[in-house]
Design a protein around this motif. Structure first.
Motif, PDB file in Angstrom:
ATOM      1  N   THR A  22       8.338   3.338   1.100  1.00 40.94           N
ATOM      2  CA  THR A  22       8.175   1.891   1.119  1.00 40.94           C
ATOM      3  C   THR A  22       7.740   1.435   2.507  1.00 40.94           C
ATOM      4  O   THR A  22       8.307   1.855   3.523  1.00 40.94           O
ATOM      5  N   SER A  25       6.504  -4.739   1.594  1.00 41.66           N
ATOM      6  CA  SER A  25       6.485  -5.059   0.161  1.00 41.66           C
ATOM      7  C   SER A  25       5.627  -4.083  -0.643  1.00 41.66           C
ATOM      8  O   SER A  25       5.464  -4.253  -1.854  1.00 41.66           O
ATOM      9  N   TYR A  26       5.077  -3.045   0.021  1.00 43.22           N
ATOM     10  CA  TYR A  26       4.217  -2.075  -0.656  1.00 43.22           C
ATOM     11  C   TYR A  26       4.891  -0.703  -0.710  1.00 43.22           C
ATOM     12  O   TYR A  26       5.752  -0.372   0.111  1.00 43.22           O
ATOM     13  N   TYR A  47       1.013   1.401   4.655  1.00 43.37           N
ATOM     14  CA  TYR A  47       0.565   1.149   3.284  1.00 43.37           C
ATOM     15  C   TYR A  47      -0.955   1.025   3.190  1.00 43.37           C
ATOM     16  O   TYR A  47      -1.540   1.260   2.139  1.00 43.37           O
ATOM     17  N   LYS A  70       2.151  -2.721  -5.276  1.00 44.61           N
ATOM     18  CA  LYS A  70       3.177  -3.741  -5.090  1.00 44.61           C
ATOM     19  C   LYS A  70       3.739  -4.088  -6.454  1.00 44.61           C
ATOM     20  O   LYS A  70       2.993  -4.299  -7.414  1.00 44.61           O
TER      21      LYS A  70
END
Length: 217
Positions: A22, A25-26, A47, A70
């Motif tokens: 992680t 948020s991705y 990411y 996402k």
């Protein structure tokens, strides 16, 4: 152009339990959901800066889809506007793969929208039903399975390879709605970008992903 040379996360796997990492948020995912005697190494600097080194024996079925994505919780499609992207691929003799967005729509992954930015010797699922122009780019349009029901796969294949740019995702959602393939009030659960790998001619090949970001309203 970015090139991930000192990854903060690496994972190598030969089974269907590919790991990931992680980043905010991705999530970057070594997604080996259908592997058959292949070896997959993912390295991620971030990411929007990661790579996959794959060695996959001959075959035409999709064996893995390493990707960045996402997750959403049933968010209206109207919220997702566009996404930046960039990838560099080997274009190797005997290889079969496609670089693509993969967007899961409605009721916990009912329908699948794919946008192939580059196609290397691969054939989409289903049947080609025509062509269309979206955002100034021409696409073949393919359909497999149900319309307005679970199991439908809708694939837009760019006629000319797109190695980088901004994909106008909202225009694709509107096209699906205009065709009445999805309801006007559809939602999304996940937006992915990566490479579907079928075959690397049993040689190690590296796929670099050097940009990604989703724009929401």
């Amino acid at each position: 152009m970015k090139n991930c040379t000192n990854p903060v996360f690496t994972t190598t796997s030969t089974n269907n339990q590919g790991e990931g990492r992680t980043f905010g948020s991705y999530y970057v995912h070594n997604n080996m959901w259908n592997n058959d005697n292949g070896t997959y190494t993912l390295g991620a600097c971030n990411y929007d800066n990661w790579y996959e080194v794959a060695k996959q024996p001959d075959g035409t079925a999709v064996r893995a889809y390493p990707n960045v994505h996402k997750d959403y919780d049933d968010v209206p499609l109207s919220r997702i506007q566009s996404a930046r992207f960039a990838a560099n691929t080997p274009r190797c003799a005997g290889c079969i793969y496609n670089v693509a967005f993969d967007i899961w729509i409605n009721n916990n992954f009912d329908n699948e929208l794919m946008i192939w930015t580059e196609n290397w010797n691969q054939r989409p699922a289903g049947t080609q039903v025509g062509t269309t122009t979206i955002g100034g780019k021409e696409y073949q349009v393919w359909k497999s399975g149900g319309v307005n029901s679970p199991g439908g796969i809708f694939t837009y294949v760019s006629v000319t390879p797109q190695l980088s740019g901004t994909m106008p995702l909202q225009l694709f959602f509107r096209d699906l709605e205009a065709r009445k393939w999805i309801p006007a009030n559809s939602t999304t659960w996940q937006v992915d970008y990566g490479v579907e790998i079928c075959d690397t001619n049993n040689t190690e090949q590296r796929f670099n992903f050097t940009d990604f970001a989703i724009t929401e309203s």
